[in-house]
Design a protein around this motif. Structure first.
Motif, mmCIF file in Angstrom:
data_model
loop_
_atom_site.group_PDB
_atom_site.id
_atom_site.type_symbol
_atom_site.label_atom_id
_atom_site.label_comp_id
_atom_site.label_asym_id
_atom_site.label_seq_id
_atom_site.Cartn_x
_atom_site.Cartn_y
_atom_site.Cartn_z
ATOM 1 N N SER A 61 -3.665 30.132 40.122
ATOM 2 C CA SER A 61 -3.957 30.972 41.276
ATOM 3 C C SER A 61 -5.279 31.696 41.102
ATOM 4 C CB SER A 61 -2.833 31.996 41.465
ATOM 5 O OG SER A 61 -3.172 32.936 42.418
ATOM 6 N N GLU A 65 5.783 32.815 53.708
ATOM 7 C CA GLU A 65 4.589 33.605 54.017
ATOM 8 C C GLU A 65 3.379 33.101 53.218
ATOM 9 O OE1 GLU A 65 3.464 38.181 53.506
ATOM 10 O OE2 GLU A 65 4.808 37.759 55.194
ATOM 11 N N GLU A 66 3.593 32.685 51.975
ATOM 12 C CA GLU A 66 2.489 32.080 51.220
ATOM 13 C C GLU A 66 2.107 30.733 51.839
ATOM 14 O OE1 GLU A 66 0.901 33.777 49.200
ATOM 15 O OE2 GLU A 66 2.295 35.345 48.585
ATOM 16 N N ARG A 85 -1.490 29.375 53.198
ATOM 17 C CA ARG A 85 -2.046 28.066 52.809
ATOM 18 C C ARG A 85 -2.336 27.203 54.024
ATOM 19 N NH1 ARG A 85 1.737 23.355 50.783
ATOM 20 N NH2 ARG A 85 2.072 23.479 53.043
ATOM 21 N N GLU A 132 -3.354 29.809 47.301
ATOM 22 C CA GLU A 132 -2.107 30.012 48.045
ATOM 23 C C GLU A 132 -1.071 28.944 47.689
ATOM 24 O OE1 GLU A 132 -1.565 32.677 49.421
ATOM 25 O OE2 GLU A 132 -3.561 33.481 49.803
ATOM 26 N N HIS A 183 0.458 30.201 44.632
ATOM 27 C CA HIS A 183 1.408 31.265 44.941
ATOM 28 C C HIS A 183 2.741 30.671 45.400
ATOM 29 C CE1 HIS A 183 -1.644 34.768 45.677
ATOM 30 N NE2 HIS A 183 -1.881 34.098 44.553
ATOM 31 N N MET A 184 2.673 29.657 46.241
ATOM 32 C CA MET A 184 3.891 28.973 46.664
ATOM 33 C C MET A 184 4.625 28.384 45.463
ATOM 34 S SD MET A 184 2.805 26.903 50.125
ATOM 35 C CE MET A 184 4.417 26.078 50.178
ATOM 36 N N GLU A 214 -4.125 38.378 54.328
ATOM 37 C CA GLU A 214 -4.010 39.030 53.028
ATOM 38 C C GLU A 214 -3.512 40.465 53.184
ATOM 39 O OE1 GLU A 214 -4.112 37.236 50.476
ATOM 40 O OE2 GLU A 214 -5.059 35.479 51.386
ATOM 41 N N ASP A 261 0.164 40.134 53.671
ATOM 42 C CA ASP A 261 0.797 39.661 52.442
ATOM 43 C C ASP A 261 0.980 40.803 51.448
ATOM 44 O OD1 ASP A 261 1.888 37.357 51.195
ATOM 45 O OD2 ASP A 261 0.175 37.288 49.837
ATOM 46 N N LEU A 318 1.234 38.064 42.479
ATOM 47 C CA LEU A 318 0.807 37.549 43.778
ATOM 48 C C LEU A 318 0.067 38.615 44.571
ATOM 49 C CD1 LEU A 318 3.866 35.407 44.968
ATOM 50 C CD2 LEU A 318 1.990 34.802 43.437
ATOM 51 N N SER A 353 -3.726 38.655 46.022
ATOM 52 C CA SER A 353 -4.017 38.904 47.432
ATOM 53 C C SER A 353 -5.064 39.992 47.623
ATOM 54 C CB SER A 353 -2.728 39.282 48.177
ATOM 55 O OG SER A 353 -1.874 38.155 48.286
#
Length: 221
Positions: free
Chosen positions: A20, A65-66, A70, A92, A95-96, A149, A152, A175, A179
């Motif tokens: 990330s 949400e991630e 993306r 992203e 992050h997922m 962001e 997030d 995460l 962000s």
């Protein structure tokens, strides 16, 4: 859970969090290497507690949400070829991957829909609006990046505040750290165009504390 499977989950989360920040937003960003103590700490976190229903809902929501970030960045990168979207879309995905690794570890059923499709109606509405607004101009696209962001960070903090599960806190904090770096990257692009951004979800005080900070090395758990 078998030790071999748990170790593979730990490795996946470490890699997801590390990559990330490999795909961070500008040349000044760098990876903070995880040492053996950090890995052991993550191991302890993952074994600490079971998830309650609220924690499960938090993971499932943050996975989508991630994905919202993306999918939007992939679309806008294809449309405008802006460096921030090209770089951050990869972050992203990482992050997922980090959220997905926790879902796998805890045996929670989930489904990742095709690009641009979301189970949560609010996120679907956001995506549709973001694509529409971000297609108007490169300047509008960068505003959308900052807005995502902004959203997030707020949602991650709310879930962090609501849980006592140490594994969620460890991953969500990382995460959120990423962000804040992403937000500053989008703001730099906005400012380069002579424009400004007004926070949509963050409080003014929190927003100002983020923009006045320097990029963080978020890899250490």
């Amino acid at each position: 859970m078998k030790t071999k499977h748990l170790n593979s989950v730990i490795t996946a989360i470490i890699l997801a969090l590390s990559f990330s920040f490999l795909y961070a937003c500008n040349e000044e960003d760098s990876i903070n290497e995880l040492n053996e103590n950090s890995i052991n700490e993550l191991n302890d976190n993952l074994n600490a507690q079971e998830l309650n229903d609220s924690d499960k809902e938090a993971l499932l929501f943050m996975l989508e949400e991630e994905k919202l970030a993306r999918d939007t960045y992939v679309f806008l990168d294809n449309l405008w070829s802006i460096n921030q979207f090209a770089n951050i879309k990869n972050s992203e995905q990482s992050h997922m991957d980090a959220v997905e690794s926790l879902l796998v570890q805890y045996g929670i059923d989930y489904k990742i829909l095709p690009a641009g499709q979301f189970t949560d109606k609010t996120l679907q509405d956001f995506y549709d609006q973001f694509i529409s607004d971000g297609s108007k101009s490169a300047a509008d696209a960068l505003q959308i990046g900052a807005t995502i962001e902004d959203l997030d960070i707020v949602d991650l903090q709310e879930y962090i505040d609501a849980t006592s599960n140490t594994s969620l806190i460890a991953v969500f904090e990382n995460l959120k750290c990423g962000s804040t770096n992403h937000l500053r990257a989008f703001l730099k692009g906005i400012e380069n165009l002579g424009d400004t951004y007004t926070p949509q979800f963050l409080s003014v005080d929190v927003y100002n504390s983020i923009i006045n900070a320097t990029n963080q090395k978020c890899g250490r758990v």
